[in-house]
Design a protein around this motif. Structure first.
Motif, PDB file in Angstrom:
ATOM      1  N   LYS A  40       0.850  -1.117   0.246  1.00 20.09           N
ATOM      2  CA  LYS A  40      -0.082   0.243   0.325  1.00 20.09           C
ATOM      3  C   LYS A  40       1.088   1.495  -0.040  1.00 20.09           C
ATOM      4  CE  LYS A  40      -1.579  -1.224   3.814  1.00 20.09           C
ATOM      5  NZ  LYS A  40      -2.415  -1.180   5.015  1.00 20.09           N
ATOM      6  N   PRO A  41       0.377   2.270  -0.773  1.00 16.62           N
ATOM      7  CA  PRO A  41      -1.141   2.207  -1.449  1.00 16.62           C
ATOM      8  C   PRO A  41      -0.982   2.067  -3.008  1.00 16.62           C
ATOM      9  CG  PRO A  41       0.739   4.416  -0.991  1.00 16.62           C
ATOM     10  CD  PRO A  41       1.157   3.384  -0.715  1.00 16.62           C
ATOM     11  N   ASN A 100      -2.032   5.645   2.696  1.00 16.30           N
ATOM     12  CA  ASN A 100      -3.071   4.652   1.843  1.00 16.30           C
ATOM     13  C   ASN A 100      -4.433   4.647   1.857  1.00 16.30           C
ATOM     14  OD1 ASN A 100      -0.066   3.452   1.899  1.00 16.30           O
ATOM     15  ND2 ASN A 100      -0.462   2.640   4.217  1.00 16.30           N
TER      16      ASN A 100
END
Length: 225
Positions: free
Chosen positions: A150-151, A179
């Protein structure tokens, strides 16, 4: 006395995604400080840099790649298993079980999933210590994401492929604001968690809360069929 949390309507949600570290326990516990210290030790060893420079490089990899490990893999050929092993003997004594959070999670209708940039063993250790393991259907960890953290769009795509996520009925809880941006873009309801959440003005953050349990307890949920 703190004001009562607003009653947020989450009655459309049937999939609950939770980040782990700093989200299912407070960052103020100090546990994350120990994680960062151990990580800086590792960067020092791998690069031979003095500690201040190692910490600076660590933070730059985090900012650039979303995960320090990604920079270490790309630029230093680090084996992710070797990296993750440094956290597997960290003391968990700083983390306390929270009966209010356990009860709040238990009342959520539908699926509950962990979506973390940590590895599976770390996630299992922390969840078991917190007494929350039985409440989650699966842990989607950095290995599940093919080491795309993530992201990144790839992390979310792999999560969707693994669990068939319907964004319109999914809520994602995170202590890292960035995120949440791809989650909101996909159509998820986003909740920023932590002591600085209230300061966020990001338009892709739909809800903000310092503490997770009071927020969940105050939420309006889908009624049982």
């Amino acid at each position: 006395m703190s004001p009562a949390p607003a009653r947020v309507d989450l009655s459309h949600v049937d999939t609950w995604l939770f980040d782990l570290d700093g989200t299912l326990y407070p960052a103020e516990s100090g546990f994350l400080d120990a994680v960062v210290d151990r990580m800086t030790d590792f960067v020092e060893t791998v690069t031979g840099l003095p500690r201040p420079a190692a910490l600076k490089l660590q933070k730059s990899y985090l900012a650039e790649h979303g995960l320090t490990l990604t920079g270490l893999m790309r630029h230093h050929g680090v084996d992710p298993a070797e990296f993750h092993a440094i956290f597997h003997d960290l003391s968990l004594n700083a983390l306390a079980q929270d009966p209010e959070l356990l009860a709040a999670l238990a009342r959520l209708p539908g699926r509950r999933l962990i979506f973390t940039n940590a590895d599976d063993r770390h996630a299992v250790r922390v969840l078991e210590h917190l007494g929350l393991s039985h409440l989650f259907d699966d842990v989607f960890h950095i290995g599940s994401a093919g080491y795309s953290p993530k992201p990144s769009a790839e992390a979310f795509a792999r999560m969707d492929a693994a669990h068939g996520i319907a964004p319109a009925t999914t809520a994602f809880f995170e202590d890292s604001q960035r995120n949440l941006e791809p989650a909101a873009a996909l159509g998820m309801t986003t909740v920023l968690v932590g002591q600085y959440a209230a300061l966020s003005t990001a338009p892709f953050v739909h809800h903000r809360t310092h503490k997770l349990a009071p927020f969940l307890n105050a939420a309006r949920l889908k009624e049982a069929a």
